[in-house]
Enzyme design. Structure first.
Site, PDB file in Angstrom:
ATOM      1  N   ARG A 147      -0.486  -1.878  10.960  1.00  0.00           N
ATOM      2  CA  ARG A 147      -1.551  -0.881  10.939  1.00  0.00           C
ATOM      3  C   ARG A 147      -2.889  -1.524  11.291  1.00  0.00           C
ATOM      4  O   ARG A 147      -3.042  -2.760  11.232  1.00  0.00           O
ATOM      5  CB  ARG A 147      -1.658  -0.243   9.548  1.00  0.00           C
ATOM      6  CG  ARG A 147      -0.375   0.419   9.046  1.00  0.00           C
ATOM      7  CD  ARG A 147      -0.569   0.927   7.627  1.00  0.00           C
ATOM      8  NE  ARG A 147       0.619   1.618   7.124  1.00  0.00           N
ATOM      9  CZ  ARG A 147       1.590   1.054   6.426  1.00  0.00           C
ATOM     10  NH1 ARG A 147       1.531  -0.265   6.161  1.00  0.00           N
ATOM     11  NH2 ARG A 147       2.618   1.758   5.988  1.00  0.00           N
ATOM     12  N   LYS A 171       0.095  -1.496   2.364  1.00  0.00           N
ATOM     13  CA  LYS A 171      -0.351  -0.529   1.368  1.00  0.00           C
ATOM     14  C   LYS A 171       0.179  -0.920  -0.012  1.00  0.00           C
ATOM     15  O   LYS A 171       1.226  -1.525  -0.146  1.00  0.00           O
ATOM     16  CB  LYS A 171       0.142   0.873   1.742  1.00  0.00           C
ATOM     17  CG  LYS A 171      -0.570   1.470   2.952  1.00  0.00           C
ATOM     18  CD  LYS A 171      -0.118   2.900   3.185  1.00  0.00           C
ATOM     19  CE  LYS A 171      -0.908   3.546   4.320  1.00  0.00           C
ATOM     20  NZ  LYS A 171      -0.488   4.946   4.551  1.00  0.00           N
ATOM     21  N   HIS A 242      -2.726   3.299  16.167  1.00  0.00           N
ATOM     22  CA  HIS A 242      -1.527   3.886  15.587  1.00  0.00           C
ATOM     23  C   HIS A 242      -0.519   4.299  16.660  1.00  0.00           C
ATOM     24  O   HIS A 242       0.689   4.328  16.400  1.00  0.00           O
ATOM     25  CB  HIS A 242      -1.885   5.085  14.705  1.00  0.00           C
ATOM     26  CG  HIS A 242      -1.138   5.097  13.412  1.00  0.00           C
ATOM     27  ND1 HIS A 242      -1.290   4.123  12.441  1.00  0.00           N
ATOM     28  CD2 HIS A 242      -0.196   5.946  12.921  1.00  0.00           C
ATOM     29  CE1 HIS A 242      -0.495   4.383  11.421  1.00  0.00           C
ATOM     30  NE2 HIS A 242       0.191   5.476  11.690  1.00  0.00           N
ATOM     31  N   ARG A 245       1.592   1.399  17.159  1.00  0.00           N
ATOM     32  CA  ARG A 245       2.557   1.301  16.051  1.00  0.00           C
ATOM     33  C   ARG A 245       3.723   2.254  16.293  1.00  0.00           C
ATOM     34  O   ARG A 245       4.896   1.887  16.111  1.00  0.00           O
ATOM     35  CB  ARG A 245       1.837   1.636  14.742  1.00  0.00           C
ATOM     36  CG  ARG A 245       2.712   1.645  13.486  1.00  0.00           C
ATOM     37  CD  ARG A 245       1.806   1.806  12.273  1.00  0.00           C
ATOM     38  NE  ARG A 245       2.499   2.207  11.073  1.00  0.00           N
ATOM     39  CZ  ARG A 245       3.094   1.381  10.209  1.00  0.00           C
ATOM     40  NH1 ARG A 245       3.094   0.077  10.460  1.00  0.00           N
ATOM     41  NH2 ARG A 245       3.684   1.826   9.117  1.00  0.00           N
ATOM     42  N   HIS A 268       7.201   0.831   5.328  1.00  0.00           N
ATOM     43  CA  HIS A 268       7.382   2.124   4.676  1.00  0.00           C
ATOM     44  C   HIS A 268       8.097   1.928   3.341  1.00  0.00           C
ATOM     45  O   HIS A 268       8.984   1.090   3.223  1.00  0.00           O
ATOM     46  CB  HIS A 268       8.210   3.064   5.558  1.00  0.00           C
ATOM     47  CG  HIS A 268       7.467   3.582   6.739  1.00  0.00           C
ATOM     48  ND1 HIS A 268       8.087   4.131   7.848  1.00  0.00           N
ATOM     49  CD2 HIS A 268       6.135   3.661   7.002  1.00  0.00           C
ATOM     50  CE1 HIS A 268       7.181   4.507   8.728  1.00  0.00           C
ATOM     51  NE2 HIS A 268       5.988   4.228   8.242  1.00  0.00           N
ATOM     52  N   TYR A 277      10.885   8.975  13.592  1.00  0.00           N
ATOM     53  CA  TYR A 277      11.120   8.353  14.898  1.00  0.00           C
ATOM     54  C   TYR A 277      12.481   8.731  15.467  1.00  0.00           C
ATOM     55  O   TYR A 277      12.694   8.658  16.671  1.00  0.00           O
ATOM     56  CB  TYR A 277      10.969   6.836  14.790  1.00  0.00           C
ATOM     57  CG  TYR A 277       9.564   6.437  14.444  1.00  0.00           C
ATOM     58  CD1 TYR A 277       8.536   6.545  15.376  1.00  0.00           C
ATOM     59  CD2 TYR A 277       9.242   6.001  13.163  1.00  0.00           C
ATOM     60  CE1 TYR A 277       7.235   6.212  15.055  1.00  0.00           C
ATOM     61  CE2 TYR A 277       7.942   5.668  12.828  1.00  0.00           C
ATOM     62  CZ  TYR A 277       6.946   5.776  13.775  1.00  0.00           C
ATOM     63  OH  TYR A 277       5.660   5.467  13.444  1.00  0.00           O
TER      64      TYR A 277
END
Length: 298
Positions: A147, A171, A242, A245, A268, A277
């Site tokens: 990211r 994250k 993004h 990504r 994730h 995806y």
């Protein structure tokens, strides 16, 4: 006690959310507070009830705000009031009756493989510090799927010279290890040498990527580099970090990579976030079928 200020301190130091997320939360609360003051004659968001929150949401929708953006603001308020309930500032949750708006799922935009190959293999970047840095920005985003905030936060010590990997702080303060291709690894080495020559030891020695002034890079610089270079090879309306990504994940999936492996590379927490995806890949499969099968569109 200032609940709003206490909340922002909490998510900054205890939740350890990214600077980008922290800024978004602060902006959302400020916008909500301004609405309450102007339209409801209420001075603090902790005094708002269900009706006031619903009125704000209605005003955002009527003002033309995208539903996904409205939902993000709803999520901010939900987190804020949950914080107040835990701190016993409130005893009743004003968000109980508030639901997220229904949105149509948008497939992630990505650049096709050939244009990406053209950008990174055929287009020449200047053999200068800035030229090599800009190419490294693109190669890292596309080659690792990290990211924007993760790219900016990469430190020199996050590059493992022996294992040819990088450690990424994602994250919720979670680390993950991503392998580097040999060309990307060599590009990092070239960049670090140029960085040391360019600034003679005066550059930021903590972070990997720096500006032409030797200080750590910032979001707008990265976005400008990505937008300028993607414009050379694609007509996509959105040309952002993004998108690279999304391109990383889509190209891996199209070439047979395991979905769980892509999930781990992207950072994730659940497979559900990665499964979008598969829809992109399915859309590409349908297009191929429509173009090639003799019994397709006639």
């Amino acid at each position: 006690m200032n609940p709003g200020s206490d909340f922002l301190t909490h998510i900054r130091y205890e939740k350890r959310l990214s600077h980008h997320t922290l800024t978004a939360y602060a902006n959302d609360l400020e916008q909500f507070s301004l609405f309450l003051s102007a339209e409801c004659n209420i001075g603090q968001p902790e005094l708002a009830d269900f009706r006031h929150i619903r009125s704000w949401i209605v005003s955002l929708v009527e003002g033309g705000m995208d539903k996904s953006s409205v939902n993000r603001k709803i999520a901010t308020l939900r987190t804020f009031y949950e914080f107040l309930l835990r701190r016993k500032v409130l005893t009743v949750d004003p968000m109980v009756k508030i639901q997220a708006l229904k949105t149509s799922k948008k497939l992630p935009q990505y650049v096709e493989e050939k244009p990406m190959e053209m950008l990174l293999n055929d287009i020449e970047f200047p053999d200068t510090f800035e030229g090599v840095r800009d190419k490294l920005i693109l190669e890292l985003l596309y080659g690792t799927g990290i990211r924007l905030s993760e790219l900016i936060g990469l430190k020199l010590t996050d590059v493992n010279l022996y294992e040819k990997t990088i450690i990424v702080l994602g994250k919720r303060n979670k680390h993950r290890i991503i392998p580097l291709t040999q060309p990307l690894f060599e590009l990092i080495q070239q960049y670090v040498r140029l960085k040391e020559q360019e600034f003679s030891g005066q550059e930021d020695k903590v972070y990997l990527l720096v500006s032409d002034k030797g200080i750590a890079v910032y979001p707008m610089l990265i976005q400008r580099v990505v937008k300028r270079n993607l414009a050379l090879v694609t007509t996509l309306e959105k040309k952002s970090p993004h998108v690279l990504r999304h391109s990383f994940a889509t190209h891996l999936l199209n070439r047979g990579a395991d979905l769980n492996a892509i999930k781990d590379l992207l950072g994730h927490t659940s497979l559900a976030a990665t499964q979008i995806y598969t829809h992109t890949s399915l859309e590409q499969l349908k297009q191929t079928y429509d173009q090639a099968h003799p019994k397709a569109k006639k």
